[in-house]
Design an enzyme around this catalytic site. Structure first.
Site, mmCIF file in Angstrom:
data_model
loop_
_atom_site.group_PDB
_atom_site.id
_atom_site.type_symbol
_atom_site.label_atom_id
_atom_site.label_comp_id
_atom_site.label_asym_id
_atom_site.label_seq_id
_atom_site.Cartn_x
_atom_site.Cartn_y
_atom_site.Cartn_z
ATOM 1 N N SER A 137 0.838 -1.207 0.000
ATOM 2 C CA SER A 137 0.000 0.000 0.000
ATOM 3 C C SER A 137 0.870 1.254 0.000
ATOM 4 O O SER A 137 0.497 2.267 -0.611
ATOM 5 C CB SER A 137 -0.981 -0.008 1.179
ATOM 6 O OG SER A 137 -0.315 0.077 2.408
ATOM 7 N N HIS A 176 9.870 2.811 8.862
ATOM 8 C CA HIS A 176 9.630 1.825 9.916
ATOM 9 C C HIS A 176 8.382 2.249 10.688
ATOM 10 O O HIS A 176 8.237 3.430 11.031
ATOM 11 C CB HIS A 176 10.842 1.748 10.843
ATOM 12 C CG HIS A 176 10.719 0.651 11.835
ATOM 13 N ND1 HIS A 176 10.912 -0.674 11.501
ATOM 14 C CD2 HIS A 176 10.367 0.657 13.144
ATOM 15 C CE1 HIS A 176 10.695 -1.425 12.559
ATOM 16 N NE2 HIS A 176 10.367 -0.647 13.568
ATOM 17 N N GLU A 218 2.080 7.113 7.439
ATOM 18 C CA GLU A 218 2.988 6.718 6.349
ATOM 19 C C GLU A 218 2.541 7.319 5.029
ATOM 20 O O GLU A 218 3.350 7.868 4.275
ATOM 21 C CB GLU A 218 3.039 5.187 6.246
ATOM 22 C CG GLU A 218 3.657 4.545 7.472
ATOM 23 C CD GLU A 218 3.819 3.035 7.361
ATOM 24 O OE1 GLU A 218 4.760 2.521 7.963
ATOM 25 O OE2 GLU A 218 3.003 2.371 6.698
HETATM 26 C C1 GAR Z 1 4.528 -0.629 6.555
HETATM 27 O O1 GAR Z 1 3.797 -0.318 7.704
HETATM 28 C C2 GAR Z 1 6.002 -0.373 6.777
HETATM 29 O O2 GAR Z 1 6.257 0.678 7.666
HETATM 30 C C3 GAR Z 1 6.438 -1.676 7.362
HETATM 31 O O3 GAR Z 1 5.761 -2.657 6.635
HETATM 32 C C4 GAR Z 1 4.482 -2.132 6.270
HETATM 33 C C5 GAR Z 1 4.252 -2.455 4.809
HETATM 34 O O4 GAR Z 1 2.929 -2.158 4.468
HETATM 35 N N1 GAR Z 1 7.881 -1.846 7.280
HETATM 36 C C6 GAR Z 1 8.573 -2.468 8.223
HETATM 37 O O5 GAR Z 1 8.055 -2.985 9.195
HETATM 38 C C7 GAR Z 1 10.076 -2.494 7.991
HETATM 39 N N2 GAR Z 1 10.770 -2.934 9.173
HETATM 40 P P1 GAR Z 1 2.556 -2.045 2.927
HETATM 41 O O6 GAR Z 1 3.115 -3.281 2.227
HETATM 42 O O7 GAR Z 1 1.060 -1.993 2.888
HETATM 43 O O8 GAR Z 1 3.187 -0.781 2.408
#
Ligand code: GAR
Length: 192
Positions: free
Chosen positions: A16, A107, A177
């Site tokens: 996302s 993060h 984010e």
């Molecule tokens: C996000 O919340 C990002 O911050 C996290 O994974 C998620 C991915 O969501 N990243 C970590 O935890 C890295 N250590 P998405 O695939 O929907 O973008």
């Protein structure tokens, strides 16, 4: 004349954030997402990128750690900035040297807390809720050879109420984010 910088997004899962970043840079004069790199062949992010007309490059762990395939791809695409968005592998040292201060990660917590190996996605939110924390947030940082350890570029916070669950906290963090990551990426691009 302003040169539009090329971004490579690395992702492993739903994507996302990757989708949000791709859309944001469709309307930016500073950068565009040239390619999406993914180490999970059936990850949903591949469909999101395809729907938005961004080509994907799927690679294995061996490609990443034991070959030059990824670096060759980045150089071929003239990538200026690497953006990790839910990418779960540790970036190898040769890539960090080549893209010194040109790899950023997000993060889903306030580093230096709740980072490190195994701390990703929902694991992070579960740990924060289990500790009865009153706030969490996001950290955008440069990537070095350790998990979640590079210099911090930006943080934003959200409050945690008594009724929050890992799922509701995840929604609050995702909202932060989506709001901030593309803008911070753009500010990093402008400084390159
Ligand atoms: C996000 O919340 C990002 O911050 C996290 O994974 C998620 C991915 O969501 N990243 C970590 O935890 C890295 N250590 P998405 O695939 O929907 O973008």
């Amino acid at each position: 004349m302003l040169k539009i910088k090329n971004i490579a997004v690395f992702a492993s899962g739903s994507g996302s954030n990757a989708e949000n970043i791709i859309k944001y840079f469709e309307n930016s004069e500073n950068g565009k997402v040239k390619t999406l790199l993914c180490n999970v062949p059936n990850a949903y992010v591949l469909r999101r990128a395809g729907n938005l007309g961004v080509s994907s490059f799927i690679f294995s762990k061996d490609d990443f750690y034991k070959s030059n395939k990824i670096i060759d791809k980045l150089l071929y695409d003239k990538i200026d900035l690497i953006v990790l968005a839910g990418f779960l592998l540790l970036v190898p040292e040769n890539m960090i040297r080549l893209y010194n201060n040109r790899i950023v990660n997000i993060h889903p917590a306030l580093l230096p807390n709740y980072g490190g190996k195994g701390m990703y996605g929902d694991n992070v939110h579960k740990a924060v809720i289990a500790d009865c924390k009153k706030e969490s947030g996001i950290t955008i940082h440069y990537v070095n050879e350790n998990y979640d350890d590079g210099n911090i570029i930006f943080q934003a916070k959200c409050e945690i109420s008594d009724t929050d669950t890992p799922e509701s906290l995840a929604r609050k963090v995702h909202a932060l984010e989506y709001e901030y990551y593309p803008k911070i990426i753009e500010s990093v691009l402008k400084r390159l």
